[in-house]
Design a protein around this motif. Sequence first.
Motif, PDB file in Angstrom:
ATOM      1  N   ALA A 268       0.724  -1.078  -0.061  1.00 45.98           N
ATOM      2  CA  ALA A 268       0.012   0.116   0.142  1.00 45.98           C
ATOM      3  C   ALA A 268       0.872   1.457   0.024  1.00 45.98           C
ATOM      4  N   GLN A 269       1.898   1.257   0.902  1.00 48.40           N
ATOM      5  CA  GLN A 269       2.641   2.363   0.780  1.00 48.40           C
ATOM      6  C   GLN A 269       3.477   2.404  -0.432  1.00 48.40           C
TER       7      GLN A 269
ATOM      8  N   GLN B 270       2.377   1.617  -3.521  1.00 44.31           N
ATOM      9  CA  GLN B 270       1.431   2.008  -4.320  1.00 44.31           C
ATOM     10  C   GLN B 270       1.210   3.597  -4.161  1.00 44.31           C
ATOM     11  N   HIS B 271       1.222   3.980  -3.070  1.00 40.14           N
ATOM     12  CA  HIS B 271       1.074   5.561  -2.655  1.00 40.14           C
ATOM     13  C   HIS B 271       2.104   6.218  -3.212  1.00 40.14           C
TER      14      HIS B 271
ATOM     15  N   GLU C  68       2.080   6.389  -7.066  1.00 39.35           N
ATOM     16  CA  GLU C  68       0.784   7.332  -7.608  1.00 39.35           C
ATOM     17  C   GLU C  68       1.563   8.740  -7.284  1.00 39.35           C
ATOM     18  N   TRP C  69       2.294   9.035  -6.496  1.00 41.82           N
ATOM     19  CA  TRP C  69       2.591  10.124  -6.288  1.00 41.82           C
ATOM     20  C   TRP C  69       3.659  10.612  -7.489  1.00 41.82           C
TER      21      TRP C  69
END
Length: 289
Positions: A228-229, A231-232, A235-236
Amino acid sequence: GLPLPDVHHFYRAMDYLEEMKDALERHLYLQLTDLLSLKLTLVFYDLTSSYFEGTHCPLSKHGYSREHRPDRPQINIGLLVTPEGIPIAHQVFEGNVADKTTVPDAIKVLSERFEVGECVFVGDRGMITQDNLRALKEAGFRYIVGFHKRGREVSDQLLEEYQDLSQYTPLGEEGSLLYKEIPAAKVPAEDAAENEEDYLVRYILCHNPAKVAEDQAFREQALQEAEAQLQHLKEWLEKEEPRRGRKPTAKSIMLKVADLLNRKGMARFFDIDYDGNKRLNWQRNQTAI
Protein backbone atom coordinates in the motif's frame (compact mmCIF):
# COMPACT_ATOMS: atom_id res chain seq x y z
CA GLY A 1 -8.31 -0.96 66.99
CA LEU A 2 -5.36 0.59 65.17
CA PRO A 3 -5.86 2.80 62.12
CA LEU A 4 -5.13 1.28 58.72
CA PRO A 5 -1.56 1.94 57.57
CA ASP A 6 -0.90 4.21 54.61
CA VAL A 7 1.00 3.19 51.50
CA HIS A 8 4.18 4.91 52.66
CA HIS A 9 4.26 2.63 55.72
CA PHE A 10 4.56 -0.39 53.44
CA TYR A 11 7.25 1.29 51.35
CA ARG A 12 9.24 2.07 54.50
CA ALA A 13 8.88 -1.52 55.69
CA MET A 14 10.38 -2.73 52.40
CA ASP A 15 13.69 -1.09 53.34
CA TYR A 16 13.90 -3.42 56.36
CA LEU A 17 12.79 -6.44 54.32
CA GLU A 18 15.50 -5.71 51.76
CA GLU A 19 18.17 -5.99 54.46
CA MET A 20 17.03 -9.53 55.27
CA LYS A 21 16.02 -10.54 51.73
CA ASP A 22 18.44 -13.47 51.35
CA ALA A 23 17.62 -14.94 54.75
CA LEU A 24 13.90 -14.40 54.21
CA GLU A 25 13.93 -16.14 50.83
CA ARG A 26 15.81 -19.11 52.30
CA HIS A 27 13.36 -19.30 55.22
CA LEU A 28 10.35 -19.28 52.87
CA TYR A 29 12.00 -21.86 50.62
CA LEU A 30 12.58 -24.19 53.58
CA GLN A 31 8.96 -23.73 54.64
CA LEU A 32 7.82 -24.68 51.14
CA THR A 33 9.98 -27.80 51.05
CA ASP A 34 8.64 -28.81 54.47
CA LEU A 35 4.93 -28.04 54.04
CA LEU A 36 4.55 -29.00 50.39
CA SER A 37 7.22 -31.69 50.23
CA LEU A 38 8.77 -29.56 47.52
CA LYS A 39 11.95 -30.91 45.99
CA LEU A 40 13.58 -28.51 43.58
CA THR A 41 14.50 -30.84 40.72
CA LEU A 42 13.52 -28.31 38.03
CA VAL A 43 13.92 -24.52 38.17
CA PHE A 44 13.05 -21.81 35.66
CA TYR A 45 15.12 -18.64 35.38
CA ASP A 46 14.31 -15.50 33.43
CA LEU A 47 14.74 -11.74 33.47
CA THR A 48 12.15 -9.00 33.25
CA SER A 49 12.50 -5.24 33.43
CA SER A 50 10.70 -2.26 34.92
CA TYR A 51 11.19 1.31 33.72
CA PHE A 52 11.32 4.47 35.82
CA GLU A 53 9.84 7.93 35.42
CA GLY A 54 12.09 9.36 38.12
CA THR A 55 15.83 9.88 38.46
CA HIS A 56 16.74 8.65 41.97
CA CYS A 57 17.28 4.92 41.49
CA PRO A 58 21.03 4.13 41.48
CA LEU A 59 20.43 0.86 39.59
CA SER A 60 18.36 2.40 36.80
CA LYS A 61 20.16 2.50 33.47
CA HIS A 62 19.15 2.66 29.84
CA GLY A 63 19.14 -0.82 28.33
CA TYR A 64 17.15 -3.31 26.26
CA SER A 65 13.54 -2.48 27.10
CA ARG A 66 11.09 -5.38 27.24
CA GLU A 67 8.35 -2.78 27.82
CA HIS A 68 9.25 -0.93 24.60
CA ARG A 69 10.30 2.19 26.48
CA PRO A 70 13.93 2.73 25.49
CA ASP A 71 13.50 6.41 26.40
CA ARG A 72 13.30 5.54 30.11
CA PRO A 73 15.93 4.16 32.48
CA GLN A 74 15.08 0.77 33.92
CA ILE A 75 16.11 -2.02 36.26
CA ASN A 76 16.32 -5.72 35.43
CA ILE A 77 14.88 -8.38 37.74
CA GLY A 78 16.10 -11.97 37.67
CA LEU A 79 13.59 -14.51 38.99
CA LEU A 80 13.95 -18.17 39.92
CA VAL A 81 10.66 -20.11 40.02
CA THR A 82 9.50 -23.68 40.50
CA PRO A 83 7.62 -25.58 37.75
CA GLU A 84 4.42 -24.69 39.62
CA GLY A 85 5.26 -20.99 39.24
CA ILE A 86 6.24 -20.43 42.87
CA PRO A 87 9.01 -17.79 43.09
CA ILE A 88 11.87 -18.82 45.33
CA ALA A 89 14.41 -16.03 44.80
CA HIS A 90 14.93 -12.83 42.91
CA GLN A 91 17.73 -10.38 42.31
CA VAL A 92 17.68 -6.81 41.03
CA PHE A 93 20.30 -5.77 38.47
CA GLU A 94 21.27 -2.57 36.72
CA GLY A 95 19.09 -1.78 33.73
CA ASN A 96 21.82 -2.30 31.14
CA VAL A 97 22.93 -5.75 32.32
CA ALA A 98 22.93 -8.56 29.74
CA ASP A 99 20.85 -11.67 30.55
CA LYS A 100 23.81 -14.02 30.15
CA THR A 101 25.92 -12.19 32.76
CA THR A 102 23.32 -12.84 35.48
CA VAL A 103 23.34 -16.64 35.20
CA PRO A 104 26.38 -17.21 37.48
CA ASP A 105 24.56 -15.36 40.28
CA ALA A 106 21.49 -17.55 39.81
CA ILE A 107 23.61 -20.70 39.93
CA LYS A 108 25.31 -19.45 43.10
CA VAL A 109 21.95 -18.77 44.77
CA LEU A 110 20.75 -22.31 44.03
CA SER A 111 23.92 -24.14 44.99
CA GLU A 112 25.02 -22.07 48.00
CA ARG A 113 22.02 -20.33 49.56
CA PHE A 114 19.49 -23.11 48.89
CA GLU A 115 22.07 -25.93 48.88
CA VAL A 116 20.53 -27.54 45.81
CA GLY A 117 22.87 -30.34 44.80
CA GLU A 118 21.21 -31.40 41.56
CA CYS A 119 18.44 -29.94 39.41
CA VAL A 120 17.55 -29.03 35.85
CA PHE A 121 18.07 -25.35 35.02
CA VAL A 122 15.69 -23.98 32.38
CA GLY A 123 16.48 -20.73 30.56
CA ASP A 124 16.02 -18.99 27.23
CA ARG A 125 18.54 -18.47 24.46
CA GLY A 126 19.79 -15.22 26.01
CA MET A 127 21.49 -17.37 28.68
CA ILE A 128 23.70 -19.29 26.23
CA THR A 129 27.46 -18.92 26.67
CA GLN A 130 30.07 -21.65 26.97
CA ASP A 131 31.11 -20.24 30.37
CA ASN A 132 27.54 -20.46 31.67
CA LEU A 133 27.08 -24.02 30.44
CA ARG A 134 30.40 -24.93 32.06
CA ALA A 135 29.31 -23.30 35.34
CA LEU A 136 26.07 -25.28 35.29
CA LYS A 137 28.00 -28.53 34.81
CA GLU A 138 30.44 -27.65 37.59
CA ALA A 139 27.48 -27.04 39.93
CA GLY A 140 26.08 -30.47 39.02
CA PHE A 141 23.07 -29.03 37.21
CA ARG A 142 21.59 -30.32 33.98
CA TYR A 143 20.01 -27.76 31.72
CA ILE A 144 17.32 -27.11 29.13
CA VAL A 145 18.06 -23.90 27.27
CA GLY A 146 16.79 -22.29 24.11
CA PHE A 147 19.32 -22.23 21.29
CA HIS A 148 19.79 -19.72 18.50
CA LYS A 149 17.74 -20.79 15.48
CA ARG A 150 20.00 -19.22 12.85
CA GLY A 151 23.57 -18.15 12.42
CA ARG A 152 25.18 -21.03 14.35
CA GLU A 153 26.90 -23.97 12.72
CA VAL A 154 25.00 -26.50 14.82
CA SER A 155 21.51 -25.05 14.30
CA ASP A 156 22.03 -24.30 10.60
CA GLN A 157 23.26 -27.82 9.93
CA LEU A 158 20.57 -29.60 11.94
CA LEU A 159 17.70 -27.54 10.52
CA GLU A 160 19.01 -28.15 7.01
CA GLU A 161 19.26 -31.89 7.58
CA TYR A 162 15.91 -32.39 9.35
CA GLN A 163 13.41 -30.44 7.24
CA ASP A 164 11.08 -33.39 6.70
CA LEU A 165 8.32 -32.87 9.30
CA SER A 166 7.09 -36.44 8.81
CA GLN A 167 10.15 -37.49 10.84
CA TYR A 168 8.95 -35.42 13.81
CA THR A 169 6.86 -36.69 16.73
CA PRO A 170 3.60 -34.90 17.68
CA LEU A 171 3.49 -33.81 21.30
CA GLY A 172 -0.26 -34.25 21.56
CA GLU A 173 -3.26 -34.12 19.26
CA GLU A 174 -3.12 -33.31 15.56
CA GLY A 175 -1.99 -29.75 14.98
CA SER A 176 0.05 -29.59 18.18
CA LEU A 177 3.77 -29.06 18.58
CA LEU A 178 6.09 -31.39 16.66
CA TYR A 179 9.54 -32.27 17.92
CA LYS A 180 12.56 -34.31 16.95
CA GLU A 181 15.34 -35.28 19.32
CA ILE A 182 18.88 -35.33 17.93
CA PRO A 183 21.13 -37.64 19.96
CA ALA A 184 24.61 -36.56 20.99
CA ALA A 185 26.30 -38.80 18.44
CA LYS A 186 24.74 -36.81 15.59
CA VAL A 187 25.55 -33.35 16.94
CA PRO A 188 28.03 -31.49 14.67
CA ALA A 189 31.67 -31.14 15.63
CA GLU A 190 31.26 -27.57 16.94
CA ASP A 191 29.86 -28.95 20.19
CA ALA A 192 32.11 -32.01 20.42
CA ALA A 193 33.78 -30.62 23.54
CA GLU A 194 30.39 -30.51 25.28
CA ASN A 195 29.66 -34.15 24.58
CA GLU A 196 31.65 -35.73 27.34
CA GLU A 197 30.80 -39.32 28.10
CA ASP A 198 28.91 -38.49 31.32
CA TYR A 199 27.32 -35.26 30.09
CA LEU A 200 25.83 -35.66 26.64
CA VAL A 201 24.24 -32.69 24.87
CA ARG A 202 21.05 -33.32 22.94
CA TYR A 203 19.14 -30.98 20.66
CA ILE A 204 15.36 -30.90 20.37
CA LEU A 205 14.11 -29.43 17.10
CA CYS A 206 10.58 -28.06 17.38
CA HIS A 207 7.92 -27.08 14.84
CA ASN A 208 4.88 -25.22 16.13
CA PRO A 209 1.99 -25.11 13.57
CA ALA A 210 0.20 -22.44 15.60
CA LYS A 211 3.28 -20.21 15.51
CA VAL A 212 3.65 -20.87 11.78
CA ALA A 213 0.09 -19.63 11.17
CA GLU A 214 0.66 -16.62 13.42
CA ASP A 215 3.92 -15.72 11.63
CA GLN A 216 2.30 -16.14 8.20
CA ALA A 217 -0.62 -13.87 9.15
CA PHE A 218 1.73 -11.21 10.55
CA ARG A 219 3.96 -11.42 7.46
CA GLU A 220 1.02 -11.16 5.05
CA GLN A 221 -0.31 -8.10 6.85
CA ALA A 222 3.14 -6.49 6.75
CA LEU A 223 3.45 -7.32 3.03
CA GLN A 224 0.09 -5.71 2.29
CA GLU A 225 0.99 -2.60 4.29
CA ALA A 226 4.28 -2.31 2.40
CA GLU A 227 2.49 -2.71 -0.94
CA ALA A 228 0.00 0.00 0.00
CA GLN A 229 2.85 2.37 0.80
CA LEU A 230 4.65 1.47 -2.43
CA GLN A 231 1.42 2.11 -4.36
CA HIS A 232 1.06 5.51 -2.72
CA LEU A 233 4.63 6.38 -3.70
CA LYS A 234 4.02 5.10 -7.25
CA GLU A 235 0.92 7.29 -7.65
CA TRP A 236 2.75 10.29 -6.25
CA LEU A 237 5.52 9.84 -8.82
CA GLU A 238 3.04 9.53 -11.68
CA LYS A 239 1.18 12.76 -10.95
CA GLU A 240 1.12 15.07 -13.96
CA GLU A 241 0.99 18.43 -12.17
CA PRO A 242 4.34 20.14 -11.54
CA ARG A 243 5.76 19.60 -8.09
CA ARG A 244 6.71 22.42 -5.78
CA GLY A 245 10.08 22.60 -4.14
CA ARG A 246 13.09 20.44 -4.89
CA LYS A 247 12.56 17.81 -7.55
CA PRO A 248 13.07 14.28 -6.19
CA THR A 249 16.14 12.43 -7.39
CA ALA A 250 16.43 8.74 -8.21
CA LYS A 251 18.54 8.32 -5.08
CA SER A 252 16.00 10.03 -2.81
CA ILE A 253 13.18 7.86 -4.20
CA MET A 254 15.14 4.65 -3.62
CA LEU A 255 15.96 5.83 -0.10
CA LYS A 256 12.21 6.26 0.48
CA VAL A 257 11.59 2.75 -0.85
CA ALA A 258 14.33 1.31 1.37
CA ASP A 259 12.97 3.13 4.42
CA LEU A 260 9.39 1.93 4.06
CA LEU A 261 10.47 -1.66 3.32
CA ASN A 262 12.93 -1.83 6.22
CA ARG A 263 10.45 -0.64 8.85
CA LYS A 264 9.04 -4.15 9.22
CA GLY A 265 11.88 -6.10 7.67
CA MET A 266 10.21 -6.46 4.28
CA ALA A 267 13.14 -5.51 2.02
CA ARG A 268 14.13 -9.07 1.09
CA PHE A 269 10.53 -9.96 0.19
CA PHE A 270 10.25 -7.50 -2.71
CA ASP A 271 11.99 -7.03 -6.07
CA ILE A 272 11.92 -3.33 -7.01
CA ASP A 273 12.01 -1.94 -10.55
CA TYR A 274 12.49 1.85 -10.79
CA ASP A 275 13.48 3.70 -13.96
CA GLY A 276 14.87 6.72 -12.09
CA ASN A 277 11.99 8.94 -13.19
CA LYS A 278 8.27 8.26 -12.81
CA ARG A 279 7.94 4.51 -13.25
CA LEU A 280 8.05 2.43 -10.07
CA ASN A 281 7.01 -1.23 -10.05
CA TRP A 282 7.56 -4.15 -7.73
CA GLN A 283 6.72 -7.80 -7.23
CA ARG A 284 6.86 -10.17 -4.30
CA ASN A 285 9.89 -12.44 -4.05
CA GLN A 286 8.02 -15.69 -3.36
CA THR A 287 11.22 -17.67 -2.85
CA ALA A 288 12.28 -15.39 0.00
CA ILE A 289 8.77 -15.38 1.45
